[in-house]
Design a protein around this motif. Structure first.
Motif, PDB file in Angstrom:
ATOM      1  N   TRP A  89     -12.784   2.996 -59.440  1.00 21.26           N
ATOM      2  CA  TRP A  89     -13.372   2.858 -58.101  1.00 21.26           C
ATOM      3  C   TRP A  89     -13.791   4.245 -57.657  1.00 21.26           C
ATOM      4  N   TRP A  97     -12.265   3.300 -45.639  1.00 25.19           N
ATOM      5  CA  TRP A  97     -12.163   1.988 -46.275  1.00 25.19           C
ATOM      6  C   TRP A  97     -10.959   1.267 -45.700  1.00 25.19           C
ATOM      7  N   ALA A 101      -8.670  -2.666 -49.458  1.00 24.96           N
ATOM      8  CA  ALA A 101      -9.827  -2.524 -50.346  1.00 24.96           C
ATOM      9  C   ALA A 101      -9.472  -2.715 -51.818  1.00 24.96           C
ATOM     10  N   ASP A 118     -18.647  -6.533 -50.287  1.00 23.48           N
ATOM     11  CA  ASP A 118     -19.296  -6.142 -49.039  1.00 23.48           C
ATOM     12  C   ASP A 118     -18.878  -4.729 -48.639  1.00 23.48           C
ATOM     13  N   ALA A 119     -19.708  -4.099 -47.831  1.00 27.67           N
ATOM     14  CA  ALA A 119     -19.398  -2.785 -47.278  1.00 27.67           C
ATOM     15  C   ALA A 119     -20.130  -2.654 -45.945  1.00 27.67           C
ATOM     16  N   TRP A 158     -19.763   2.858 -54.432  1.00 27.75           N
ATOM     17  CA  TRP A 158     -18.489   2.744 -53.733  1.00 27.75           C
ATOM     18  C   TRP A 158     -18.097   1.333 -53.312  1.00 27.75           C
ATOM     19  N   ASN A 159     -19.008   0.367 -53.366  1.00 25.86           N
ATOM     20  CA  ASN A 159     -18.624  -1.018 -53.044  1.00 25.86           C
ATOM     21  C   ASN A 159     -18.429  -1.846 -54.316  1.00 25.86           C
ATOM     22  N   LYS A 160     -18.104  -1.170 -55.416  1.00 31.61           N
ATOM     23  CA  LYS A 160     -17.967  -1.834 -56.707  1.00 31.61           C
ATOM     24  C   LYS A 160     -16.741  -1.337 -57.464  1.00 31.61           C
ATOM     25  N   PRO A 200     -15.089  -6.978 -47.157  1.00 29.22           N
ATOM     26  CA  PRO A 200     -15.533  -5.584 -47.074  1.00 29.22           C
ATOM     27  C   PRO A 200     -14.508  -4.623 -47.674  1.00 29.22           C
ATOM     28  N   TYR A 202     -15.509  -0.982 -48.010  1.00 27.26           N
ATOM     29  CA  TYR A 202     -15.910   0.419 -47.845  1.00 27.26           C
ATOM     30  C   TYR A 202     -16.680   0.608 -46.555  1.00 27.26           C
ATOM     31  N   GLU A 203     -16.521   1.796 -45.955  1.00 28.00           N
ATOM     32  CA  GLU A 203     -17.266   2.214 -44.773  1.00 28.00           C
ATOM     33  C   GLU A 203     -17.952   3.545 -45.088  1.00 28.00           C
ATOM     34  N   TYR A 204     -19.239   3.469 -45.331  1.00 32.02           N
ATOM     35  CA  TYR A 204     -20.001   4.657 -45.685  1.00 32.02           C
ATOM     36  C   TYR A 204     -20.505   5.327 -44.418  1.00 32.02           C
TER      37      TYR A 204
END
Length: 320
Positions: A89, A97, A101, A118-119, A158-160, A200, A202-204
Motif C-alpha cells: 500500500w 486515511w 483503511a 474509494d477515496a 494510494w487508493n489501491k 473509502p 484515503y484522503e488526498y
C-alpha cells in the motif's frame, strides 16, 4: 518472524514535519499485520534524521536512506525491492486515511492481485470531492486495464492494494509528474484478478505547489506515459481498440495541448508541442468523444483542433 501481510510504502522527500504524524496515524490502524518501509529520498534536510529516529523507536518501521535525490518513482522502486509483505500500500506522508483503511483493503483482496477502493480529494478551501472505484464485480487484469483506458479506474496509487509480485514487474519509469499512472497501468496489465470496494481508504490533500496542481512542463512525462501505456496495451492485445484510442486522445493529446498552452516553455518549444499534439488529435479521435457522450472533452477537442483562442477560454472556464 513471519513476513507481514502488508508493506506500507512511504517515499519521503523534505517531509520531516509530516513523518512523525504519518507513522503515528498508521499505528492507529485497526489492522496490525503490516510493516512500514520509509524511503528517504536524499532530501538534504532533517528528513533523514527523523526517518532514522522513527525506525529506532518503532519496531515495524524500516528506514532506507538514499544518498541523493532520485525522484519518487526510484524511491518507490527501492521500497518495493526491500519490502517483505504479500501486499503493498503506497501512501504519502502529508495525507490522511481512515483507521479502517488497511482492514478494508485486506478484506477486499481475498487472494486478488489488486484492490481498488474509494477515496476523497481534500482541497485547501475545505471542499471535498469523492474518487469512486468502479461499482463492478471483479475482473481480470486486461479488463481492469481497459477500465483504466476509459477513465473508470484512475492512475492513483494510494487508493489501491497491490500484490508485491505484481508490482515488482512495473517499470518504475522516472516520469517527473504522474509516475503513479505508469505504475498502476503496468501492475494492472500483469494482474490476474482485480477487485473493487466502495469503502473509502484515503484522503488526498491538495496543497499549494503540489505536483497534481502544478502547471510545470509535462511534455517529457507525457512521452514516457504514452510509450509505456502503448507497450502494456500492445502486450495484452488492447492497442487496436477504441478504449486505447480514447485514452490517447484525452490523456496524451488534450493534456499535451493544455500543457503546451499553460506551462513555462520557450516560445519555439511551445509552438512545436502545440503543432505536434494538434496534428495527432485526429477527427476520428474527436468522434470518439461524441460516441462516448463525453461532452466536456468533445468541446475541448473541437476547440483545440479549430481555435486555440476558444480552447483557452474553455480551459479558463474549467479552472473557475
Amino acid at each position: 518472524m513471519s513476513a507481514p501481510k502488508v508493506s506500507v510504502i512511504i517515499p519521503a522527500y523534505r517531509v520531516a514535519d509530516f513523518l512523525p504524524v504519518c507513522v503515528e496515524r498508521l499505528s492507529r490502524q485497526r489492522y496490525e499485520n503490516f510493516e512500514i518501509v520509509l524511503v528517504e529520498d536524499g532530501s538534504g534536510d532533517a528528513t533523514a534524521d527523523v526517518a532514522r529516529a522513527l525506525a529506532d523507536a518503532e519496531p515495524r518501521v524500516r528506514a532506507i536512506i538514499l544518498p541523493e535525490n532520485g525522484g519518487v518513482a526510484r524511491a518507490r522502486e527501492r521500497a518495493v525491492a526491500e519490502s517483505t509483505g504479500e501486499y503493498l500500500w503506497f501512501v504519502d506522508a502529508d495525507d490522511s486515511w481512515p483507521e479502517s483503511a488497511l482492514k478494508t483493503l485486506v478484506a477486499a483482496a481475498e487472494g486478488a492481485d489488486i484492490v481498488v477502493a474509494d477515496a476523497e480529494f481534500h482541497y485547501q478551501d475545505g471542499s471535498r470531492r469523492p474518487l469512486r472505484a468502479p461499482r463492478s464485480p471483479g475482473v481480470d487484469g486486461a479488463g481492469a486495464f481497459a477500465m483504466l483506458l476509459r477513465g473508470e479506474i484512475t492512475g492513483h496509487l494510494w487508493n489501491k492494494l497491490f500484490r508485491r509480485e505484481v508490482m515488482a514487474q512495473a517499470s518504475f519509469a522516472p516520469a517527473r509528474v504522474q509516475s503513479d499512472l505508469i505504475m498502476v497501468a503496468d501492475a494492472l496489465s500483469y494482474a490476474r484478478s482485480v477487485r473493487f470496494t466502495d469503502q473509502p481508504v484515503y484522503e488526498y490533500r491538495l496543497r499549494q505547489g503540489s505536483v497534481i496542481t502544478s502547471t510545470s512542463a509535462r511534455a517529457e512525462s507525457l512521452r514516457l506515459i504514452d510509450s509505456r501505456i502503448r507497450s502494456d496495451a500492445d502486450r495484452i492485445g488492447l492497442v487496436d481498440t477504441d478504449d486505447y484510442r480514447y485514452f490517447r486522445a484525452r490523456y496524451i493529446q488534450l493534456s499535451g495541448i493544455k500543457d503546451a498552452l499553460l506551462a513555462s516553455y520557450p516560445d519555439n518549444e511551445r509552438r512545436r508541442h502545440l503543432a505536434d499534439r494538434r496534428s495527432e488529435l485526429s477527427w476520428s479521435d474527436i468522434a470518439l468523444f461524441a460516441k462516448r457522450r463525453d461532452a466536456r472533452r468533445l468541446a475541448l477537442a473541437l476547440t483545440a483542433k479549430s481555435s486555440l483562442a476558444a480552447h483557452r477560454a474553455l480551459l479558463r472556464a474549467a479552472d473557475r
